[in-house]
Design a protein around this motif. Structure first.
Motif, PDB file in Angstrom:
ATOM      1  N   MET A   1       0.837  -1.174   0.000  1.00 10.36           N
ATOM      2  CA  MET A   1       0.000   0.000   0.000  1.00 10.36           C
ATOM      3  C   MET A   1       0.886   1.243   0.000  1.00 10.36           C
ATOM      4  O   MET A   1       1.854   1.333   0.728  1.00 10.36           O
ATOM      5  CB  MET A   1      -0.911  -0.019   1.218  1.00 10.36           C
ATOM      6  N   MET A   2       0.543   2.178  -0.855  1.00 13.59           N
ATOM      7  CA  MET A   2       1.326   3.412  -0.957  1.00 13.59           C
ATOM      8  C   MET A   2       0.580   4.557  -0.287  1.00 13.59           C
ATOM      9  O   MET A   2      -0.628   4.673  -0.430  1.00 13.59           O
ATOM     10  CB  MET A   2       1.567   3.754  -2.423  1.00 13.59           C
ATOM     11  N   ASN A   3       1.317   5.366   0.435  1.00 10.53           N
ATOM     12  CA  ASN A   3       0.748   6.591   0.998  1.00 10.53           C
ATOM     13  C   ASN A   3       1.144   7.741   0.101  1.00 10.53           C
ATOM     14  O   ASN A   3       2.309   8.110   0.049  1.00 10.53           O
ATOM     15  CB  ASN A   3       1.263   6.834   2.417  1.00 10.53           C
ATOM     16  N   ILE A   4       0.188   8.253  -0.629  1.00 10.24           N
ATOM     17  CA  ILE A   4       0.453   9.324  -1.580  1.00 10.24           C
ATOM     18  C   ILE A   4      -0.396  10.519  -1.213  1.00 10.24           C
ATOM     19  O   ILE A   4      -1.575  10.389  -0.908  1.00 10.24           O
ATOM     20  CB  ILE A   4       0.123   8.877  -3.017  1.00 10.24           C
ATOM     21  N   LYS A   5       0.232  11.703  -1.256  1.00  8.60           N
ATOM     22  CA  LYS A   5      -0.549  12.915  -1.076  1.00  8.60           C
ATOM     23  C   LYS A   5       0.082  14.036  -1.895  1.00  8.60           C
ATOM     24  O   LYS A   5       1.282  14.063  -2.122  1.00  8.60           O
ATOM     25  CB  LYS A   5      -0.655  13.304   0.392  1.00  8.60           C
ATOM     26  N   ILE A   6      -0.770  14.904  -2.350  1.00 12.57           N
ATOM     27  CA  ILE A   6      -0.335  16.076  -3.093  1.00 12.57           C
ATOM     28  C   ILE A   6      -0.244  17.212  -2.086  1.00 12.57           C
ATOM     29  O   ILE A   6      -1.221  17.543  -1.421  1.00 12.57           O
ATOM     30  CB  ILE A   6      -1.313  16.412  -4.227  1.00 12.57           C
ATOM     31  N   THR A   7       0.949  17.789  -1.961  1.00 14.76           N
ATOM     32  CA  THR A   7       1.157  18.831  -0.953  1.00 14.76           C
ATOM     33  C   THR A   7       1.199  20.232  -1.539  1.00 14.76           C
ATOM     34  O   THR A   7       1.227  21.205  -0.808  1.00 14.76           O
ATOM     35  CB  THR A   7       2.454  18.572  -0.165  1.00 14.76           C
ATOM     36  N   GLY A   8       1.224  20.325  -2.855  1.00 16.52           N
ATOM     37  CA  GLY A   8       1.254  21.634  -3.495  1.00 16.52           C
ATOM     38  C   GLY A   8       0.860  21.508  -4.947  1.00 16.52           C
ATOM     39  O   GLY A   8       0.882  20.422  -5.516  1.00 16.52           O
ATOM     40  N   SER A   9       0.477  22.605  -5.532  1.00 15.95           N
ATOM     41  CA  SER A   9       0.153  22.595  -6.955  1.00 15.95           C
ATOM     42  C   SER A   9       0.678  23.879  -7.589  1.00 15.95           C
ATOM     43  O   SER A   9       0.885  24.883  -6.908  1.00 15.95           O
ATOM     44  CB  SER A   9      -1.348  22.462  -7.186  1.00 15.95           C
ATOM     45  N   GLY A  10       0.899  23.818  -8.867  1.00 17.59           N
ATOM     46  CA  GLY A  10       1.387  24.985  -9.589  1.00 17.59           C
ATOM     47  C   GLY A  10       0.931  24.935 -11.025  1.00 17.59           C
ATOM     48  O   GLY A  10       0.634  23.875 -11.557  1.00 17.59           O
ATOM     49  N   SER A  11       0.875  26.080 -11.638  1.00 19.96           N
ATOM     50  CA  SER A  11       0.501  26.166 -13.046  1.00 19.96           C
ATOM     51  C   SER A  11       1.267  27.328 -13.663  1.00 19.96           C
ATOM     52  O   SER A  11       1.811  28.172 -12.958  1.00 19.96           O
ATOM     53  CB  SER A  11      -1.004  26.384 -13.195  1.00 19.96           C
ATOM     54  N   TYR A  12       1.296  27.328 -14.973  1.00 18.69           N
ATOM     55  CA  TYR A  12       1.920  28.440 -15.687  1.00 18.69           C
ATOM     56  C   TYR A  12       1.086  28.729 -16.919  1.00 18.69           C
ATOM     57  O   TYR A  12       0.799  27.822 -17.705  1.00 18.69           O
ATOM     58  CB  TYR A  12       3.355  28.118 -16.100  1.00 18.69           C
ATOM     59  N   ILE A  76       6.408  23.552  -6.221  1.00 15.50           N
ATOM     60  CA  ILE A  76       7.396  23.379  -5.148  1.00 15.50           C
ATOM     61  C   ILE A  76       7.307  24.537  -4.161  1.00 15.50           C
ATOM     62  O   ILE A  76       7.332  24.339  -2.941  1.00 15.50           O
ATOM     63  CB  ILE A  76       8.810  23.231  -5.741  1.00 15.50           C
ATOM     64  N   GLU A  77       7.172  25.757  -4.684  1.00 17.06           N
ATOM     65  CA  GLU A  77       7.017  26.926  -3.811  1.00 17.06           C
ATOM     66  C   GLU A  77       5.723  26.828  -3.004  1.00 17.06           C
ATOM     67  O   GLU A  77       5.709  27.127  -1.810  1.00 17.06           O
ATOM     68  CB  GLU A  77       7.033  28.214  -4.639  1.00 17.06           C
ATOM     69  N   ASP A  78       4.634  26.399  -3.657  1.00  8.92           N
ATOM     70  CA  ASP A  78       3.345  26.275  -2.988  1.00  8.92           C
ATOM     71  C   ASP A  78       3.408  25.255  -1.857  1.00  8.92           C
ATOM     72  O   ASP A  78       2.831  25.457  -0.786  1.00  8.92           O
ATOM     73  CB  ASP A  78       2.262  25.870  -3.995  1.00  8.92           C
ATOM     74  N   ALA A  79       4.119  24.159  -2.076  1.00  9.54           N
ATOM     75  CA  ALA A  79       4.237  23.110  -1.068  1.00  9.54           C
ATOM     76  C   ALA A  79       5.276  23.452  -0.003  1.00  9.54           C
ATOM     77  O   ALA A  79       5.312  22.816   1.041  1.00  9.54           O
ATOM     78  CB  ALA A  79       4.604  21.789  -1.744  1.00  9.54           C
ATOM     79  N   ALA A  80       6.119  24.444  -0.292  1.00  5.71           N
ATOM     80  CA  ALA A  80       7.198  24.838   0.626  1.00  5.71           C
ATOM     81  C   ALA A  80       8.065  23.636   1.007  1.00  5.71           C
ATOM     82  O   ALA A  80       8.296  23.357   2.184  1.00  5.71           O
ATOM     83  CB  ALA A  80       6.628  25.534   1.863  1.00  5.71           C
ATOM     84  N   ILE A  81       8.522  22.918  -0.026  1.00  7.36           N
ATOM     85  CA  ILE A  81       9.350  21.733   0.204  1.00  7.36           C
ATOM     86  C   ILE A  81      10.696  21.879  -0.487  1.00  7.36           C
ATOM     87  O   ILE A  81      10.873  22.704  -1.385  1.00  7.36           O
ATOM     88  CB  ILE A  81       8.657  20.451  -0.310  1.00  7.36           C
TER      89      ILE A  81
END
Length: 139
Positions: A1-12, A76-81
């Motif tokens: 089982m994989m634990n997956i989550k989206i921590t940020g999003s971005g668009s251009y 990456i900026e949105d997720a602050a990672i």
């Protein structure tokens, strides 16, 4: 089982705007190179049908992987990672990188791999891939 989550999003979205009116006097051709039977003025109906008022165009020196890189930076900026902590970079596209005024697409290496390089991610465990859509029918 994989634990997956989206921590940020971005668009251009490119800044170059082209309004529908720009295409009003254009000659549109079908696959055989023959003009469409409708006059170019039918573009006015396009907005009424789709709601689309304008198109956005990338700069002439940009390709799809550049746009994906810019969106990736924002995510990456949105997720602050730290980008080195990413597990995957997935780029969904329909035609690869196509330089301005060229008809040949460039899909190798994968666009996701190009984005990883542009993001300067050195982590070898970060998997970069372009998903492939396969349609099949059971008989």
């Amino acid at each position: 089982m994989m634990n997956i989550k989206i921590t940020g999003s971005g668009s251009y979205i490119p800044a170059n705007r082209i309004a529908n009116a720009h295409f009003k006097d254009h000659l549109f051709l079908d696959e055989s190179g023959s003009p469409f039977p409708q006059p170019a003025s039918v573009i006015e109906k396009f907005k009424a049908i789709t709601g689309i008022e304008e198109r956005r165009y990338a700069d002439k020196n940009q390709v799809a992987s550049d746009l994906a890189f810019l969106a990736g930076q924002r995510a990456i900026e949105d997720a602050a990672i730290d980008p080195e902590t990413l597990d995957y970079i997935i780029v969904a596209h329909n035609y690869g990188d196509v330089p301005y005024a060229k008809i040949q697409s460039d899909t190798v290496p994968s666009l996701a791999t190009r984005v990883k390089k542009k993001l300067m991610i050195r982590n070898p465990k970060c998997v970069a891939y372009d998903p492939t859509i396969r349609l099949s029918r059971m008989e």
